[in-house]
Design a protein around this motif. Structure first.
Motif, PDB file in Angstrom:
ATOM      1  N   ALA A 412      93.169  37.912  65.456  1.00  0.00           N
ATOM      2  CA  ALA A 412      91.996  38.714  65.106  1.00  0.00           C
ATOM      3  C   ALA A 412      92.398  39.856  64.180  1.00  0.00           C
ATOM      4  O   ALA A 412      93.455  40.473  64.342  1.00  0.00           O
ATOM      5  N   ILE A 413      91.549  40.151  63.216  1.00  0.00           N
ATOM      6  CA  ILE A 413      91.858  41.193  62.244  1.00  0.00           C
ATOM      7  C   ILE A 413      91.887  42.570  62.888  1.00  0.00           C
ATOM      8  O   ILE A 413      92.529  43.494  62.385  1.00  0.00           O
ATOM      9  N   GLY A 414      91.199  42.723  64.029  1.00  0.00           N
ATOM     10  CA  GLY A 414      91.177  44.032  64.679  1.00  0.00           C
ATOM     11  C   GLY A 414      91.282  43.954  66.184  1.00  0.00           C
ATOM     12  O   GLY A 414      90.822  44.848  66.882  1.00  0.00           O
ATOM     13  N   GLY A 415      91.874  42.885  66.721  1.00  0.00           N
ATOM     14  CA  GLY A 415      92.027  42.762  68.164  1.00  0.00           C
ATOM     15  C   GLY A 415      90.824  42.131  68.824  1.00  0.00           C
ATOM     16  O   GLY A 415      89.905  41.612  68.171  1.00  0.00           O
ATOM     17  N   GLY A 416      90.817  42.167  70.169  1.00  0.00           N
ATOM     18  CA  GLY A 416      89.790  41.477  70.937  1.00  0.00           C
ATOM     19  C   GLY A 416      88.404  42.055  70.803  1.00  0.00           C
ATOM     20  O   GLY A 416      87.430  41.443  71.238  1.00  0.00           O
ATOM     21  N   ALA A 417      88.260  43.243  70.210  1.00  0.00           N
ATOM     22  CA  ALA A 417      86.939  43.826  69.989  1.00  0.00           C
ATOM     23  C   ALA A 417      86.248  43.203  68.781  1.00  0.00           C
ATOM     24  O   ALA A 417      85.123  43.555  68.469  1.00  0.00           O
ATOM     25  N   TYR A 418      86.927  42.281  68.085  1.00  0.00           N
ATOM     26  CA  TYR A 418      86.382  41.601  66.914  1.00  0.00           C
ATOM     27  C   TYR A 418      86.128  40.130  67.240  1.00  0.00           C
ATOM     28  O   TYR A 418      86.611  39.594  68.234  1.00  0.00           O
ATOM     29  N   ASP A 419      85.399  39.470  66.365  1.00  0.00           N
ATOM     30  CA  ASP A 419      85.292  38.021  66.422  1.00  0.00           C
ATOM     31  C   ASP A 419      86.630  37.419  65.990  1.00  0.00           C
ATOM     32  O   ASP A 419      87.387  38.029  65.230  1.00  0.00           O
ATOM     33  N   PHE A 420      86.927  36.208  66.460  1.00  0.00           N
ATOM     34  CA  PHE A 420      88.228  35.620  66.123  1.00  0.00           C
ATOM     35  C   PHE A 420      88.217  34.117  66.408  1.00  0.00           C
ATOM     36  O   PHE A 420      87.433  33.628  67.224  1.00  0.00           O
ATOM     37  N   VAL A 421      89.088  33.391  65.720  1.00  0.00           N
ATOM     38  CA  VAL A 421      89.290  31.989  66.063  1.00  0.00           C
ATOM     39  C   VAL A 421      90.004  31.940  67.411  1.00  0.00           C
ATOM     40  O   VAL A 421      90.868  32.751  67.698  1.00  0.00           O
ATOM     41  N   GLY A 422      89.610  31.003  68.258  1.00  0.00           N
ATOM     42  CA  GLY A 422      90.126  30.954  69.618  1.00  0.00           C
ATOM     43  C   GLY A 422      89.150  31.509  70.633  1.00  0.00           C
ATOM     44  O   GLY A 422      89.399  31.439  71.842  1.00  0.00           O
ATOM     45  N   ARG A 454      94.198  36.823  54.238  1.00  0.00           N
ATOM     46  CA  ARG A 454      94.614  36.169  55.477  1.00  0.00           C
ATOM     47  C   ARG A 454      93.703  34.991  55.785  1.00  0.00           C
ATOM     48  O   ARG A 454      92.520  34.959  55.397  1.00  0.00           O
ATOM     49  N   PHE A 455      94.258  33.988  56.494  1.00  0.00           N
ATOM     50  CA  PHE A 455      93.499  32.794  56.870  1.00  0.00           C
ATOM     51  C   PHE A 455      94.004  32.294  58.218  1.00  0.00           C
ATOM     52  O   PHE A 455      95.211  32.264  58.477  1.00  0.00           O
ATOM     53  N   ALA A 456      93.062  31.908  59.098  1.00  0.00           N
ATOM     54  CA  ALA A 456      93.418  31.344  60.400  1.00  0.00           C
ATOM     55  C   ALA A 456      92.457  30.213  60.726  1.00  0.00           C
ATOM     56  O   ALA A 456      91.267  30.255  60.352  1.00  0.00           O
ATOM     57  N   THR A 457      92.959  29.197  61.420  1.00  0.00           N
ATOM     58  CA  THR A 457      92.107  28.096  61.848  1.00  0.00           C
ATOM     59  C   THR A 457      92.628  27.533  63.160  1.00  0.00           C
ATOM     60  O   THR A 457      93.829  27.639  63.461  1.00  0.00           O
ATOM     61  N   VAL A 458      91.725  26.965  63.968  1.00  0.00           N
ATOM     62  CA  VAL A 458      92.120  26.347  65.229  1.00  0.00           C
ATOM     63  C   VAL A 458      91.357  25.041  65.420  1.00  0.00           C
ATOM     64  O   VAL A 458      90.149  24.967  65.143  1.00  0.00           O
ATOM     65  N   ALA A 468      87.392  26.096  64.382  1.00  0.00           N
ATOM     66  CA  ALA A 468      86.976  27.427  63.932  1.00  0.00           C
ATOM     67  C   ALA A 468      87.914  27.886  62.823  1.00  0.00           C
ATOM     68  O   ALA A 468      89.111  27.580  62.835  1.00  0.00           O
ATOM     69  N   THR A 469      87.369  28.603  61.846  1.00  0.00           N
ATOM     70  CA  THR A 469      88.174  29.138  60.749  1.00  0.00           C
ATOM     71  C   THR A 469      87.843  30.616  60.545  1.00  0.00           C
ATOM     72  O   THR A 469      86.746  31.074  60.872  1.00  0.00           O
ATOM     73  N   GLU A 470      88.818  31.330  60.025  1.00  0.00           N
ATOM     74  CA  GLU A 470      88.644  32.743  59.725  1.00  0.00           C
ATOM     75  C   GLU A 470      89.396  33.065  58.448  1.00  0.00           C
ATOM     76  O   GLU A 470      90.507  32.579  58.226  1.00  0.00           O
ATOM     77  N   TRP A 471      88.788  33.872  57.596  1.00  0.00           N
ATOM     78  CA  TRP A 471      89.501  34.346  56.410  1.00  0.00           C
ATOM     79  C   TRP A 471      89.076  35.780  56.108  1.00  0.00           C
ATOM     80  O   TRP A 471      87.977  36.210  56.475  1.00  0.00           O
ATOM     81  N   GLY A 472      89.973  36.516  55.484  1.00  0.00           N
ATOM     82  CA  GLY A 472      89.670  37.899  55.171  1.00  0.00           C
ATOM     83  C   GLY A 472      90.519  38.413  54.027  1.00  0.00           C
ATOM     84  O   GLY A 472      91.591  37.865  53.719  1.00  0.00           O
ATOM     85  N   VAL A 473      90.031  39.449  53.374  1.00  0.00           N
ATOM     86  CA  VAL A 473      90.763  40.123  52.294  1.00  0.00           C
ATOM     87  C   VAL A 473      90.578  41.621  52.464  1.00  0.00           C
ATOM     88  O   VAL A 473      89.628  42.088  53.106  1.00  0.00           O
TER      89      VAL A 473
END
Length: 520
Positions: A412-422, A454-458, A468-473
């Motif tokens: 997660a880009i900011g920890g469990g207080a954010y949305d995230f893959v997984g 950054r990019f993450a997928t599960v 699920a996928t996540e990307w950020g800049v």
């Protein structure tokens, strides 16, 4: 400065012998009116040093150069770091350089007192206070599900004091060190957002509070509340969190170094790592602080290129009083890393867990009914910007059996207080194995400007549950050495399908985040 401080350290070895030598030495006196008399007199008047062996300083009485060197030597042995300032140490530095020839003649071994010098340099001023403050403004767009998972208040926009921490430290003596961390905001009390732990000022705590000291045979002792995070110590994660670990514990830690080999043993309680949240709900038990924890880490680092180690974590219920429930768990890890060059490193870690039959998995099922010995592992290729010139690169692949107890928000880009893959691990097939990819590239353009992507997928390995996928800049600006601004965008897509009627998230969610961090 360090070379000079090493010279200073050597003086203490001669402190006892120097007075006797001074009484009969053939060297000339220090001339009357020499600045050294005033310097030593000033330090003595401030209670930082003493003069002659009887504790006096006879400023009007001529002294030989060896006698003056003796005074300086005793100053380094008995200097009061609580009273000394950096200017005082600079004055001591000047005295040492003035009488260097006499000190050299004493034949002192410099390297034996490097540790004492480091204590003096770091301990000047006694107590030290530093801190960090992070404020975030988050602007979410319309979501597919109607849930705003990037904001802690569940609203479309959120302004919050994400993190505030104060660090209080003191070098008590050469072998004893005190550390305290007081925090609020994110992880304010170690509780998730749903229980009011994150972002609420009333949830303040001493997150860490411990003393480090030395026992006989050079055994290190830590006692108090401290963090257990061997993945971080070995550089096995970036951005957010470990697969397993990174929790606080109240207890004792013993450590011992034998050349390249290091052993660390911990016994404590008051943090079960969240292992038993599902178990507590299923059995209607209060399991907070109900477990003893026993931890052992063995690490071998023979050189700067290679490290190898293993860790065991054992949690044992000693508080429920229900002998028929088997709630014990054990987690084991083996890790290693190798640097092909100073800029290129391959590293990874492998975990396996064993659950008692009555432990309940993240899917809400008893361990005896599903996979009760799950595994997890990850492999990482890390490349520094020094090699690629325009960017650094972190490439990570991991697998995790869906019943494995570990952090699912680790990317997660900011920890469990954010949305995230997984996020949907709780509805994943308990017999499946999730597969993650995580890639992050960071660019340091100059001493002010930086950026990242950054990019993450599960893949949950679950029928009717989409990947699920996540990307950020983001772009960052170091306004001053203490103040940093960052503007970032992040999006998570949980797909369109969800298993059965078990809940979970679907659709896309995104956020624009402007953060201000201050270090002081």
């Amino acid at each position: 400065m360090k070379k000079f401080l090493a010279v200073i350290a050597a003086l203490a070895l001669a402190a006892a012998a120097a007075p006797a030598m001074a009484a009969s030495n053939p060297f000339m006196d220090v001339p009357q009116g020499h600045w050294a008399y005033d310097a030593v007199g000033l330090l003595a008047s401030r209670g930082i040093v003493s003069g002659y062996p009887d504790g006096s300083f006879k400023g009007a009485q001529p002294a030989t150069r060896y006698e003056m060197a003796s005074i300086v030597a005793r100053a380094l042995v008995a200097v009061n770091a609580d009273k000394a300032s950096k200017q005082d140490l600079e004055l001591l530095k000047k005295l040492v350089m003035e009488f260097k020839d006499e000190l050299d003649a004493l034949g002192v071994k410099v390297d034996q007192l490097d540790k004492r010098v480091a204590v003096l340099e770091d301990g000047v001023g006694g107590w030290k206070i530093r801190g960090t403050f992070l404020f975030e403004a988050k602007f979410s767009g319309d979501t597919d599900s109607g849930n705003y998972l990037f904001t802690e208040n569940g609203r479309k926009n959120d302004f919050e004091k994400e993190q505030f921490r104060l660090y209080l430290t003191k070098q008590i003596n050469e072998d004893t060190y005190f550390y305290a961390e007081y925090r609020t905001g994110a992880d304010g009390s170690g509780a998730p957002a749903g229980r009011g732990g994150r972002g609420d000022l009333q949830n303040m705590s001493w997150a860490q509070l411990f003393v480090d000291t030395k026992l006989p045979y050079d055994i290190g002792l830590r006692v108090g509340r401290f963090t257990v995070d061997f993945e971080d110590e070995n550089g096995l994660y970036t951005d957010n969190d470990a697969i397993f670990g990174d929790f606080r514990i109240d207890g004792f830690q013993l450590s011992k170094q034998w050349n390249a080999f290091r052993a660390t043993a911990i016994v404590g309680r008051n943090d079960n790592y969240g292992l038993y949240d599902a178990t507590a709900d299923a059995w209607g038990l209060d399991l907070d602080s109900a477990f003893m924890a026993y931890i052992l880490d063995l690490n071998w680092t023979p050189n700067e290129k290679f490290f190898l180690g293993g860790t065991g974590y054992w949690f044992d219920d000693d508080s429920t009083g229900i002998d028929t429930l088997d709630l014990a768990t054990a987690t084991y890890a083996a890790y290693m890393g190798y640097k092909f060059t100073p800029a290129v490193e391959l590293k990874g870690i492998y975990y396996w867990q064993n659950y008692g039959d009555d432990v309940v998995t993240p899917q809400g099922l008893p361990a005896f009914a599903v996979e009760d010995s799950p595994n997890a592992w990850k492999a990482i290729l890390s490349i520094d910007q020094d090699l690629l010139k325009f960017t650094s690169l972190w490439i990570e692949y991991s697998q995790q059996d869906n019943t494995f107890f570990g952090y699912t928000d680790r990317y997660a880009i900011g920890g469990g207080a954010y949305d995230f893959v997984g996020l949907n691990m709780g509805v994943a097939d308990p017999f499946g194995t999730s597969k993650y990819w995580f890639v992050k590239a960071e660019q340091q353009w100059n001493d002010k400007w930086s950026s990242f992507a950054r990019f993450a997928t599960v893949d949950y390995d679950t029928v009717n549950l989409d990947d699920a996928t996540e990307w950020g800049v983001g772009i960052g600006y170091q306004y001053t050495p203490a103040i940093y601004f960052e503007l970032a965008y992040d999006q998570v897509d949980h797909g369109d399908s969800i298993t059965g009627n078990q809940g979970g998230e679907v659709g896309k969610d995104h956020v624009v985040r402007f953060s201000t961090s201050v270090n002081f």
